[in-house]
Design an enzyme around this catalytic site. Structure first.
Site, mmCIF file in Angstrom:
data_model
loop_
_atom_site.group_PDB
_atom_site.id
_atom_site.type_symbol
_atom_site.label_atom_id
_atom_site.label_comp_id
_atom_site.label_asym_id
_atom_site.label_seq_id
_atom_site.Cartn_x
_atom_site.Cartn_y
_atom_site.Cartn_z
ATOM 1 N N ASP A 147 -26.877 -6.101 -18.594
ATOM 2 C CA ASP A 147 -27.912 -5.101 -18.354
ATOM 3 C C ASP A 147 -27.422 -3.703 -18.713
ATOM 4 O O ASP A 147 -26.235 -3.417 -18.683
ATOM 5 C CB ASP A 147 -28.311 -5.106 -16.872
ATOM 6 C CG ASP A 147 -29.101 -6.352 -16.516
ATOM 7 O OD1 ASP A 147 -29.606 -7.009 -17.457
ATOM 8 O OD2 ASP A 147 -29.186 -6.679 -15.322
ATOM 9 N N GLU A 184 -25.453 -12.011 -18.494
ATOM 10 C CA GLU A 184 -25.329 -11.628 -17.088
ATOM 11 C C GLU A 184 -26.487 -12.232 -16.284
ATOM 12 O O GLU A 184 -27.659 -11.978 -16.574
ATOM 13 C CB GLU A 184 -25.369 -10.100 -16.988
ATOM 14 C CG GLU A 184 -25.429 -9.577 -15.570
ATOM 15 C CD GLU A 184 -25.570 -8.055 -15.529
ATOM 16 O OE1 GLU A 184 -25.550 -7.419 -16.592
ATOM 17 O OE2 GLU A 184 -25.712 -7.530 -14.412
ATOM 18 N N ASP A 194 -23.856 -2.019 -13.174
ATOM 19 C CA ASP A 194 -23.262 -3.336 -13.037
ATOM 20 C C ASP A 194 -23.021 -3.977 -14.390
ATOM 21 O O ASP A 194 -21.980 -4.578 -14.639
ATOM 22 C CB ASP A 194 -24.171 -4.248 -12.202
ATOM 23 C CG ASP A 194 -23.945 -4.041 -10.719
ATOM 24 O OD1 ASP A 194 -22.995 -3.301 -10.382
ATOM 25 O OD2 ASP A 194 -24.714 -4.602 -9.916
#
Ligand code: 1YM
Length: 678
Positions: free
Chosen positions: A513, A440, A517
Site C-alpha cells: 500500500d 501486502e 505500513d
C-alpha cells in the site's frame, strides 16, 4: 592505465585530441551523467594525488553557475617549464597530449589513481573551454584551451591552446587551479549533480586523512547550503564510525592497523558491532574495489589466522575444537581497507577487482603483524575475547541455519511442499517471463489472484508485517514462516546457499500500500533481499509495483493518476463534473482495477531496484532499519523535504517521490533509485 615514464624515446603517442571527441566512450566509458562526472573525478584525482603524496593539504571543488567546474589544490603547481623534446610548456603537454596523463616522472608520484588516469587532456578534449592557473615560484601563470568552432575553417577545435602560456603577475599562492566547461555537443546532460559530487568528495576526505576538501555549489539558491567542508583527522577510522552510526558498537575505539611491505602501503580500520552482517569496504589508490581482489584476500587470510591463533593462545578454543571460519570472525565487522599499490591492475566486468598478485602477501604480512600486536596488548583483552565469543556464537548459529536451509531445500524440491501453500503459482514454463507478486495483505492478495494473468503471474500474499531481518540471525530469519514461503517460492536458496541460476521468476515485484505500513513492509523486504539475496537486486530482478493513488472518473471515462502531478493533469483534462477517488490501499481495488492499473504489463508502472553505492546503502539500511532511534530521527529530519531534488539520486522517479508517506522508507527508497516504467 599504467603510469608511463616520458622521455624523448617514447613520446610518439601523439594522437590528436580529435580522436577523443570522435570516440569519447573509449576514453570515459559513456557520455551519460556518469561520463560527465568522470571528467570532474579526473581533475579531482590529480589534486588528491598531489595531496596524497604529501605536497598539498587543501583541495577546493566548485560548481559554477555557468555550468563549469573548478578544482584547486595548494600543491607544487603543474610544471610550466619547456618540455625538453616537445618544446612547449609542461602544462600544455599535460592538457594537449593524449596519454601524457601518466605523470612526467614516476618517481615523484608513487601512487596515482590508475583507473581514472586517462589524463587531463581527455577532460580538455571534451570541454567547451578549459583554463589552468598555476601558482609556482611566486608567479601566476595561465593557459587557456578551447574547443570552439574555427570561424574560418568551420572546424571544431579539440582542446587547442587559445593563446600562449601567460604570466599574469606575482603571487604568494601555491598550486594548480583547473576550470572547465563540459561540452554540451558531447554530453547528453551537462549538469553536475550536487549529491554525487558531495558523496565522492566526502569519501575522498575519509580516505585521505587530514586533507581539507571544500565543496561549493554556487548554483544553489540557499547560501547556507552552498559550501560544505570535508576533513577528517581520523581518516578511515572516522569513516568506520560514520558507517556504524546507528549500530551498536562492541567496542568504543576503532582498531587501526597500518604498515608497508615493499611498495605496498596498507591501512585498515575495524570496529565490531552487535549486528550480523559483514561490511568490508576496500579501496586501491582511492578507488573502490567492490569486487574485492588480492588485497581483500590477504586481509581476510591474516584476519582469520590471527584470531584463531589468539583464541587458542587465550584458551578460548580448546585443543579438540576446530578452527572458526573467517566468516564467523567477520560477523558484525565493519572495516575499511585501503591499499596504495604501484601500477594497479583492475580486473573484472566493472574493473572493480584488484589483480596484482604481489599485493596479497604484502597485505597479509602487514595485517598479521599489526593485528597480532593489537591482540597481545593487555589493554585490548576484553574486546578481543568479546570478539572471539561473538564468533563462536556465529559459528553455532551458522550450523543451525545450515540445517534449516537444508530442510528448506528439500522442501522446495518437493513441488507440493506445504510451505508454498500460500503461493498461487503460474503455469508458464519460461522463468524469465514469469513474475512473482509479493502482495501486502490477504484481501489484496485475493484481488491479485483473481485479476492476474495466471500464465505468467504468481501471487504470494504476505500476512501482516514480515520480520525485520536487520537485527536477526539467519536461523531466526529461516524460522519465520513468511520468509520461508518467499525463499521456497523463489527457489534460489539463501545467503551462502543462494544461487541465482535457480530463480523461478524473472521479476520479483513488491506490491504494498501507498501508506506508512506499506512503505515499512517494502523497506523490510528490500532489507531482506539486500542482506540475504543481494544478487537478486544487482541482477535487476527486484521491482516495486506502483498502484495508482487516484481515480478520476467522468461518465465512462476513467483516468488513473499515480502522483499529484498526474492528478492535476487528469482533473484539468476532465473539466467540470468529475468524481475523484483516492485509493488508500490495494484492498480497495477490485480484481479488474488491480489488473488494469498495477499488474497489466502494458499499462502498469514499475520501479526497478538497484544498488548504486554499496557503502551508502549499507549505512542507510542500518540507520533506517536498525534499532537505534536517534540516528534515524536525525536522518529523517535532515532529509525531510522529499521534493528537494538534491537529496535524491538523479534517477529517482519524481512520481515515486511524491507518493511517499513514510519518511524513513522514502529515504531508503532514494538509495534504491527507480528506473521508471518497465
Ligand atoms: C586541480 C588539479 O593537477 N595538481 C597537480 C598536478 C601535477 C603536479 C602538481 C606536479 C607533478 C609533478 C611535478 C610530477 C601534475 N599532474 C600531471 C598530470 N590539480 C593538479 N599538482 N610537479 C607538479 O609528477 O613530477 C603532471 S604534473 F599529467 F597528471 F596531469
Amino acid at each position: 592505465m599504467t603510469p608511463q615514464t616520458y622521455n624523448a624515446g617514447n613520446i610518439q603517442v601523439l594522437e590528436g585530441l580529435e580522436a577523443v571527441r570522435m570516440r569519447p566512450g573509449m576514453y570515459i566509458g559513456t557520455t551519460s551523467a556518469r561520463g560527465l562526472h568522470h571528467l570532474l573525478w579526473e581533475i579531482v584525482d590529480n589534486a588528491i594525488d598531489e595531496a596524497a603524496n604529501g605536497f598539498a593539504d587543501e583541495v577546493t571543488v566548485t560548481l559554477h553557475r555557468d555550468g563549469s567546474a573548478s578544482v584547486w589544490d595548494n600543491g607544487r603547481g603543474m610544471p610550466v617549464d619547456t618540455h625538453p623534446t616537445l618544446g612547449i610548456p609542461g602544462v600544455e603537454v599535460i592538457f594537449t597530449v593524449l596519454h601524457a596523463g601518466g605523470k612526467f616522472n614516476n618517481d615523484n608520484y608513487d601512487y596515482s589513481g590508475g583507473l581514472h588516469g586517462v589524463g587531463a587532456s581527455v577532460v580538455n578534449a571534451l570541454s567547451r573551454w578549459l583554463t589552468v592557473d598555476v601558482y609556482l615560484n611566486w608567479t601566476h601563470y595561465r593557459m587557456s584551451f578551447t574547443s570552439d568552432t574555427d570561424p574560418v575553417t568551420r572546424k571544431i577545435a579539440a582542446g587547442k591552446p587559445a593563446g600562449p602560456l601567460e604570466v599574469l603577475g606575482s603571487t604568494r599562492k601555491k598550486g594548480t587551479l583547473v576550470r572547465f566547461l563540459p561540452d554540451d555537443r558531447i554530453f547528453e546532460d551537462v549538469k553536475f549533480q550536487t549529491e554525487t559530487v558531495a558523496r565522492r568528495l566526502q569519501e575522498l576526505a575519509y580516505l585521505n586523512r587530514g586533507v581539507r576538501i571544500t565543496f561549493t555549489d554556487e548554483r544553489l539558491a540557499d547560501p547556507e547550503a552552498r559550501t560544505r567542508v570535508f576533513c577528517y583527522d581520523g581518516g578511515i577510522s572516522d569513516y568506520v564510525l560514520y558507517l556504524n552510526a546507528g549500530k551498536t558498537a562492541l567496542q568504543e575505539d576503532v582498531i587501526y592497523l597500518e604498515g608497508r611491505r615493499d611498495t605496498v602501503i596498507c591501512r585498515a580500520a575495524i570496529q565490531y558491532t552487535d549486528g550480523f552482517t559483514e561490511s568490508l569496504f576496500s579501496y586501491v589508490n582511492n578507488i573502490n574495489t567492490p569486487e574485492g581482489g588480492t588485497h581483500e584476500t590477504g586481509f581476510k587470510a591474516a584476519f582469520t589466522k590471527c584470531f584463531n591463533d589468539y583464541a587458542r593462545r587465550a584458551g578460548l578454543l580448546k585443543e579438540k575444537d576446530s578452527n572458526l571460519s573467517g566468516e564467523d570472525f567477520r560477523e558484525g565487522l565493519t572495516c575499511v581497507l585501503t591499499t596504495m599499490v604501484k601500477n594497479p591492475q583492475f580486473e573484472g566486468q566493472t574493473k572493480g577487482r584488484l589483480g596484482n598478485s604481489e599485493v596479497r602477501p604484502a597485505v597479509e604480512a602487514v595485517i598479521s603483524q599489526q593485528l597480532t600486536d593489537w591482540l597481545d596488548n593487555l589493554k585490548n583483552q576484553e574486546v578481543a575475547s568479546a570478539i572471539v565469543a561473538k564468533a563462536m556464537r556465529a559459528a553455532q548459529a551458522r550450523e543451525a541455519a545450515r540445517k534449516t536451509r537444508d530442510n528448506i531445500r528439500k522442501a522446495s524440491q518437493l513441488e507440493a511442499a506445504p510451505l508454498v501453500g500460500k503461493l498461487s503459482s503460474c503455469t508458464g514454463r519460461k522463468w524469465e517471463d514469469n513474475e512473482l507478486f509479493i502482495v501486502e495483505g490477504d484481501s489484496a492478495g485475493g484481488s491479485a489472484k483473481q485479476g492476474r494473468d495466471r500464465r505468467f503471474q504468481a501471487i504470494l500474499p504476505l500476512r501482516g508485517k514480515p520480520l525485520n531481518v536487520e537485527k536477526k540471525h539467519l536461523d531466526q530469519v529461516l524460522a519465520n514462516e513468511e520468509f520461508r514461503s518467499l525463499i521456497t517460492a523463489l527457489g534460489t536458496g539463501i545467503d551462502e546457499g543462494f544461487s541465482l541460476s535457480n530463480l523461478k521468476y524473472g521479476k520479483v515485484i513488491i506490491l504494498s500500500d501507498a501508506d506508512q505500513d506499506g512503505a515499512h513492509i517494502r523497506a523490510i523486504l528490500l532489507t531482506f533481499f539486500l542482506r540475504y539475496m543481494r544478487d537478486l537486486i544487482t541482477g535487476g530482478h527486484v521491482y516495486i509495483g506502483m498502484p495508482p493513488l487516484y481515480k478520476v472518473q467522468k461518465g465512462q471515462n476513467v483516468i488513473y493518476a499515480y502522483d499529484d502531478k498526474e492528478l492535476a493533469k487528469a482533473t484539468r483534462s476532465a473539466g467540470k463534473g468529475y468524481t475523484l477517488q483516492r485509493y488508500k490501499g490495494l484492498g480497495e481495488m477490485n480484481p479488474e482495477q488491480l489488473w488494469e492499473t498495477t499488474m497489466d504489463p502494458s499499462r502498469r508502472k514499475l520501479m526497478r531496484v538497484s544498488i548504486e553505492d554499496a557503502a551508502l546503502v549499507d549505512r542507510l539500511t542500518t540507520v533506517l532499519m536498525g534499532d537505534k532511534v536517534e540516528p534515524r530521527r536525525d536522518y529523517i529530519s535532515e532529509h525531510a523535504d522529499f521534493n528537494k531534488e538534491d537529496h535524491f539520486d538523479e534517477k529517482l522517479d519524481q512520481s515515486a517521490a511524491s507518493r511517499r508517506d513514510n519518511a524513513a522508507a522514502a529515504a531508503f527508497d532514494a538509495k534504491f533509485p527507480a528506473e521508471g516504467r518497465v
